[in-house]
Design an enzyme around this catalytic site. Structure first.
Site, PDB file in Angstrom:
ATOM      1  N   SER A   1     -35.307  21.459  41.424  1.00  0.00           N
ATOM      2  CA  SER A   1     -34.999  20.890  40.100  1.00  0.00           C
ATOM      3  C   SER A   1     -33.628  21.341  39.616  1.00  0.00           C
ATOM      4  O   SER A   1     -32.840  20.551  39.087  1.00  0.00           O
ATOM      5  CB  SER A   1     -36.056  21.340  39.082  1.00  0.00           C
ATOM      6  OG  SER A   1     -37.300  20.797  39.409  1.00  0.00           O
TER       7      SER A   1
ATOM      8  N   ARG B   1     -29.980  19.117  38.993  1.00  0.00           N
ATOM      9  CA  ARG B   1     -29.318  19.130  37.687  1.00  0.00           C
ATOM     10  C   ARG B   1     -27.905  19.691  37.776  1.00  0.00           C
ATOM     11  O   ARG B   1     -27.006  19.242  37.067  1.00  0.00           O
ATOM     12  CB  ARG B   1     -30.176  19.926  36.692  1.00  0.00           C
ATOM     13  CG  ARG B   1     -31.429  19.130  36.271  1.00  0.00           C
ATOM     14  CD  ARG B   1     -32.531  20.048  35.772  1.00  0.00           C
ATOM     15  NE  ARG B   1     -33.673  19.336  35.217  1.00  0.00           N
ATOM     16  CZ  ARG B   1     -34.658  18.763  35.934  1.00  0.00           C
ATOM     17  NH1 ARG B   1     -34.621  18.803  37.265  1.00  0.00           N
ATOM     18  NH2 ARG B   1     -35.659  18.146  35.335  1.00  0.00           N
TER      19      ARG B   1
ATOM     20  N   ASP C   1     -46.533  20.839  40.855  1.00  0.00           N
ATOM     21  CA  ASP C   1     -46.184  20.658  42.277  1.00  0.00           C
ATOM     22  C   ASP C   1     -46.938  21.623  43.191  1.00  0.00           C
ATOM     23  O   ASP C   1     -46.883  21.498  44.416  1.00  0.00           O
ATOM     24  CB  ASP C   1     -44.676  20.850  42.479  1.00  0.00           C
ATOM     25  CG  ASP C   1     -43.879  19.705  41.855  1.00  0.00           C
ATOM     26  OD1 ASP C   1     -44.463  18.624  41.628  1.00  0.00           O
ATOM     27  OD2 ASP C   1     -42.684  19.901  41.596  1.00  0.00           O
TER      28      ASP C   1
ATOM     29  N   ARG D   1     -44.924  18.354  50.395  1.00  0.00           N
ATOM     30  CA  ARG D   1     -45.832  19.416  49.937  1.00  0.00           C
ATOM     31  C   ARG D   1     -47.198  19.329  50.638  1.00  0.00           C
ATOM     32  O   ARG D   1     -47.874  20.340  50.806  1.00  0.00           O
ATOM     33  CB  ARG D   1     -45.976  19.380  48.426  1.00  0.00           C
ATOM     34  CG  ARG D   1     -44.629  19.582  47.731  1.00  0.00           C
ATOM     35  CD  ARG D   1     -44.723  20.135  46.351  1.00  0.00           C
ATOM     36  NE  ARG D   1     -43.455  19.965  45.638  1.00  0.00           N
ATOM     37  CZ  ARG D   1     -42.380  20.742  45.783  1.00  0.00           C
ATOM     38  NH1 ARG D   1     -42.403  21.769  46.604  1.00  0.00           N
ATOM     39  NH2 ARG D   1     -41.276  20.493  45.099  1.00  0.00           N
TER      40      ARG D   1
HETATM   41  C1  S3P Z   1     -39.344  17.558  38.423  1.00  0.00           C
HETATM   42  C2  S3P Z   1     -40.372  17.321  37.570  1.00  0.00           C
HETATM   43  C3  S3P Z   1     -41.770  17.125  38.009  1.00  0.00           C
HETATM   44  C4  S3P Z   1     -41.978  17.567  39.445  1.00  0.00           C
HETATM   45  C5  S3P Z   1     -40.873  17.144  40.358  1.00  0.00           C
HETATM   46  C6  S3P Z   1     -39.545  17.671  39.879  1.00  0.00           C
HETATM   47  C7  S3P Z   1     -37.982  17.724  37.870  1.00  0.00           C
HETATM   48  O1  S3P Z   1     -42.090  15.763  37.902  1.00  0.00           O
HETATM   49  O2  S3P Z   1     -43.217  17.083  39.922  1.00  0.00           O
HETATM   50  O3  S3P Z   1     -41.107  17.617  41.672  1.00  0.00           O
HETATM   51  O4  S3P Z   1     -37.093  18.243  38.561  1.00  0.00           O
HETATM   52  O5  S3P Z   1     -37.769  17.345  36.712  1.00  0.00           O
HETATM   53  P1  S3P Z   1     -42.620  15.163  36.502  1.00  0.00           P
HETATM   54  O6  S3P Z   1     -41.671  15.632  35.491  1.00  0.00           O
HETATM   55  O7  S3P Z   1     -42.581  13.687  36.646  1.00  0.00           O
HETATM   56  O8  S3P Z   1     -44.012  15.704  36.356  1.00  0.00           O
END
Ligand code: S3P
Length: 454
Positions: A37, A41, A339, A412
């Site tokens: 994540s 970003r 996750d 996963r």
């Molecule tokens: C993520 C948010 C999650 C997660 C994904 C990564 C992110 O999804 O499951 O692997 O980086 O913002 P959701 O926000 O749709 O639940």
């Protein structure tokens, strides 16, 4: 005879895990790849900022590679990706160029959904976006609808619910969006769109999802406030972002595989170094500790605005007795471990009693239907797992026997099944295991390392 072997045939990998006669105890210190994540970003904000962003510890998985490719096509200069140092020369908010071709997000929902907020808010430019076969089945209306409320023009199959999507960039206006789901992707998409909208854009969610966007937007200079009581975040546009140095911590979602492995394989003692322990992500630690796992946080520290620690996990129980006890997981805890539910299902197989996971219907629209995938494949291995509409019920304590299982091309699922195989007798073959490279390119090498093969 090696415990872990990887057979590579054409593009498909089969990971084979064979239980040695003598049993297996996992030992060692592990470094895990960068947080997925935060990696996405840092590339996106780096591309939108003025000046240079330097990223240390970027995840080199396929998902961040998709993000880097998209933002190169949109005009940012991004150096060759490596985990030491990546340099991003941003082009400044509002200055994205119109690519001459379709932007491809590959398997990455985060790339597509966050990028949509950015593209929709760039007036006078046309964009086309798509993804792989999995991503083209995943719901996009959760971001397309609020963006349309802000004035966005987006077209796609089923009224914009499915990629490929076409976007005619517009000057957007701010909204207060009350999301029905706790989703960091939805929240981040709207906040990113709000960077260019004049005034205050607010997202309120039913429970707090991961807050990496809020932290990083602030660090890059955006005016952003949060209200923890109402789970709201507000950005004031138009914003101006300035390039920063980002240090990406290890991904707790990747650490989770080793945490469960160390908690269920008797005699194990593993330390996972440099793990991001942002409180919006640590639900897995709380869940495993409530199941009786022996996990300690060592050397807690703050690294570039994100909390980090080393995690030590030990399995003190003997083979023959169950190392964990069952638990119930639901409600506000779900977004904090969304996750990690596939690997938590594996832990539950080795827990005394019945584990119930609810309020997790979101799992059905991830890279695969993770409820169905885990129930089906764990049952193939001998577990007793039932699907619930919004979760799983797992009766712990049945022994697992090696067999053929499938990843459903979901990273996963592939890695969760590999950890289950460590406690299965005989030999387990995990097909389409190459999916692990989406978030964890060195997964097999680390597995071999802790099994004592390196
Ligand atoms: C993520 C948010 C999650 C997660 C994904 C990564 C992110 O999804 O499951 O692997 O980086 O913002 P959701 O926000 O749709 O639940």
């Amino acid at each position: 005879m090696p415990v872990v072997t990887l057979n590579v045939t054409d593009l498909q990998h089969t990971l084979t895990i064979q239980q040695p006669e003598s049993g297996l105890a996992l030992q060692g210190r592990i470094r895990i790849p960068g947080d997925k994540s935060i990696s996405h970003r840092s590339l996106m904000l780096g591309a939108l900022a003025q000046g240079e962003t330097i990223i240390h510890g970027l995840l080199l998985g396929e998902d961040p590679r998709s993000t880097a490719e998209c933002f190169r096509a949109l005009g940012a200069t991004i150096s060759e990706l490596n985990s030491e140092e990546v340099r991003v020369r941003g082009i400044g908010l509002g200055n994205l160029i119109e690519p001459k071709d379709v932007l491809n997000s590959g398997n990455s929902g985060t790339t597509l959904r966050l990028m949509l907020g950015i593209l929709a808010s760039h007036p006078d430019r046309f964009f086309a976006v798509t993804g792989d076969a999995s991503l083209r089945t995943r719901p996009m209306s959760r971001v397309v609808d609020p963006l349309k409320q802000m004035g966005a023009q987006i077209w796609g199959r089923r009224q914009g619910a499915l990629a490929p999507l076409a976007i005619q960039g517009q000057t957007l206006h701010p909204i207060h969006y009350r999301s029905k789901i706790a989703s960091a992707q939805v929240k981040s998409c709207i906040l990113l769109a709000g960077l260019m909208a004049e005034g205050q854009t607010t997202v309120t969610e039913p429970a707090l999802s991961r807050d990496h966007s809020e932290r990083m937007l602030r660090a890059f200079g955006a005016q952003l406030t949060t209200d923890p009581e109402t789970h709201s975040a507000t950005v004031t546009g138009p914003a101006h972002l300035t390039g920063q140095t980002v240090v990406v911590p290890g991904d707790i979602s990747s650490a989770a595989f080793w945490l469960v492995a160390g908690a269920i394989v008797p005699g194990s003692d593993l330390t996972i170094e440099n793990v991001g322990v942002n409180p919006t992500r640590t639900g897995i630690l709380e869940a495993l500790q409530s199941m009786g796992a022996n996990i300690t946080l060592e050397n807690p520290r703050d690294v570039a605005g994100e909390p980090v620690a080393d995690l030590r996990v030990r399995c003190l129980s003997h083979s023959g007795s169950l190392p964990l006890s069952a638990c119930t997981i639901s409600g506000n805890l779900i977004p904090r471990l969304i996750d990690e539910i596939p690997i938590l299902a594996v832990a539950a197989v080795f827990a005394e009693g019945t584990t119930v996971i609810r309020d997790a219907a979101e799992l059905r629209v991830k890279e695969s239907d993770r409820i169905k995938a885990m129930a089906t494949e764990l049952n193939h291995l001998g577990a007793r797992v039932s699907e619930l509409p919004d979760g799983l019920e797992i009766i712990g304590g049945t022994p697992l026997y090696g067999t053929q299982v499938d990843s459903y091309t979901d990273h996963r699922i592939a890695m969760s099944l590999a950890i289950a195989a460590l406690n299965a007798s005989g030999t387990t073959h995990i097909h389409r295991a190459e999916a692990a490279a989406i978030s964890y390119p060195n997964f097999t090498a680390t597995l071999q390392q802790i099994c004592g093969e390196y």
